[in-house]
Every structure is written in C-alpha cells, then in structure tokens.
Design an enzyme around this catalytic site. Structure first.
Site, PDB file in Angstrom:
ATOM      1  N   HIS A   9     -10.749   3.649   1.201  1.00 59.60           N
ATOM      2  CA  HIS A   9      -9.628   4.572   1.055  1.00 59.60           C
ATOM      3  C   HIS A   9     -10.084   5.946   0.543  1.00 59.60           C
ATOM      4  O   HIS A   9     -11.171   6.093  -0.029  1.00 59.60           O
ATOM      5  CB  HIS A   9      -8.577   3.990   0.109  1.00 59.60           C
ATOM      6  CG  HIS A   9      -9.066   3.841  -1.305  1.00 59.60           C
ATOM      7  ND1 HIS A   9      -9.107   4.888  -2.203  1.00 59.60           N
ATOM      8  CD2 HIS A   9      -9.527   2.754  -1.975  1.00 59.60           C
ATOM      9  CE1 HIS A   9      -9.580   4.462  -3.362  1.00 59.60           C
ATOM     10  NE2 HIS A   9      -9.844   3.175  -3.249  1.00 59.60           N
ATOM     11  N   GLU A  82      -8.424  -4.670  -3.578  1.00 61.17           N
ATOM     12  CA  GLU A  82      -9.581  -4.514  -4.443  1.00 61.17           C
ATOM     13  C   GLU A  82      -9.688  -5.708  -5.381  1.00 61.17           C
ATOM     14  O   GLU A  82      -8.696  -6.406  -5.654  1.00 61.17           O
ATOM     15  CB  GLU A  82      -9.455  -3.210  -5.239  1.00 61.17           C
ATOM     16  CG  GLU A  82     -10.615  -2.915  -6.182  1.00 61.17           C
ATOM     17  CD  GLU A  82     -11.971  -2.824  -5.526  1.00 61.17           C
ATOM     18  OE1 GLU A  82     -12.379  -3.813  -4.889  1.00 61.17           O
ATOM     19  OE2 GLU A  82     -12.646  -1.782  -5.678  1.00 61.17           O
TER      20      GLU A  82
END
Length: 202
Positions: A9, A82
């Site tokens: 990201h 994550e």
C-alpha cells in the site's frame, strides 16, 4: 502462465511518524500515498488485469482505487491483512528503542516462526490465514493477470510461501510504499520477474 502484480500500500501518516499500524489500525493514505497510487496507475493502467485482491484495510483499497473504478472483479480479504502487532499497535517502536520488539525479530530470524509480541500474531499464524488466499489464487485462470495490494510484513510472509522459502528468510524481501513485486506462476511454481520495482514512483 499466470502473472501476479504484488504491491504494498501507499504511504500513510503513521508510516511517516514511525507508528506501528498492523491489522488493528485502519489508516488512510496521506497526500504522498495518494500521489504514489496515481503514479502506479499511470504506469500500469493499460495492463489487462483480470482481478484485484486487497486486504480488508482501506489503505490497500485506496492504493488501487483507480483500478477498482474500472469495475474489475475485486475481493477484499482479511487473509491479506497486515500482521497484528498486538499491544504495540499505535505506538512508535524500533529495534533500537524496544528490546522486546528486537527480541521477537531475532527469534523470527533464528527460525522461531511462532514468536509474537503480546497480543499479536506470529508469522506462522499469518501464513496459516494466507493459505486459503493462495489456494484461491491458484484456482484463477492459468493465463490471468492479477493485482494484489497488501502490507509489508504480510507481503514478506506471502512471498516466502509462494516461493518455497522458510519464514525465517522473510526479511530478505524488502518492501517500499507502492513498491511492486511481479511474479509468474506456471503450474504450482512461482518465480520473481521483478524484485521490488519502484521505477514508477520516479
């Protein structure tokens, strides 16, 4: 041959401030992160992606929003979230500042893939939740082109799994906001064609 574009990201304010996000902090891209996303779009907008996968966290979806706006099939899955850093999420830590954090990283490097911070996940747990995604990826057409946007530590775990490395090797895979790994899959075998390509950000 299946092609996988594997992307971290874009930048968030937490990245700039050195604050750990993990899976429990659902932050937005900052101005630079949005610019990185635009630069990636400009470079790769003509790639005929068949499907987009993101984590369930909005910073990954914002990073590929221009592709999603095309109406491409999209799946947001927590399998790509994550790693959870547990009680450390939302705090500033580094190996120099936090002996406990440094100890866990050293344990991972030594091959203890079950080590974790208090309340957090281990690499083994991240790998386990990624496996259904890997199976789904392998069910996609063999000649397809897939865009995957996720997170730094989780990306390292995924690369180890796809390429057949033990998890202790994960730090060998560097990452960068909006940095790209390109992989090819033939059968069940994955190979890296581009290792952390950031040329689109220049």
């Amino acid at each position: 041959m299946q092609q996988i574009y594997l992307l971290r990201h874009g930048q968030t304010d937490f990245n700039v401030q050195g604050i750990v996000q993990g899976s429990g902090i659902d932050s937005d891209l900052n101005a630079r992160g949005r610019r990185q996303a635009e630069l990636f779009w400009e470079r790769y907008k003509d790639v005929p992606f068949d499907r987009v996968y993101t984590s369930a966290l909005k910073r990954t979806q914002q990073s590929v929003q221009r592709f999603l706006a095309l109406g491409l099939p999209h799946e947001a899955t927590a399998a790509l979230n994550e790693i959870s850093w547990g009680t450390r999420e939302g705090s500033r830590i580094s190996p120099e500042e936090d002996a406990e954090y440094a100890h866990v990283l050293a344990e991972w490097l030594a091959g203890n893939e079950h080590a974790h911070l208090p309340g957090g996940e281990s690499p083994a747990q991240v790998a386990a939740r990624q496996r259904p995604f890997i199976e789904a990826l392998q069910r996609q057409p063999a000649e397809g082109i897939v865009l995957v946007c996720m997170h730094g530590r989780a990306l390292r775990v995924l690369l180890c799994q796809l390429l057949g490395y033990p998890l202790r090797c994960m730090d060998g895979f560097e990452h960068h906001n909006l940095g790209l790994y390109k992989l090819h899959r033939i059968g069940a075998r994955y190979t890296i064609r581009n290792f952390l390509n950031v040329s689109h950000l220049n």
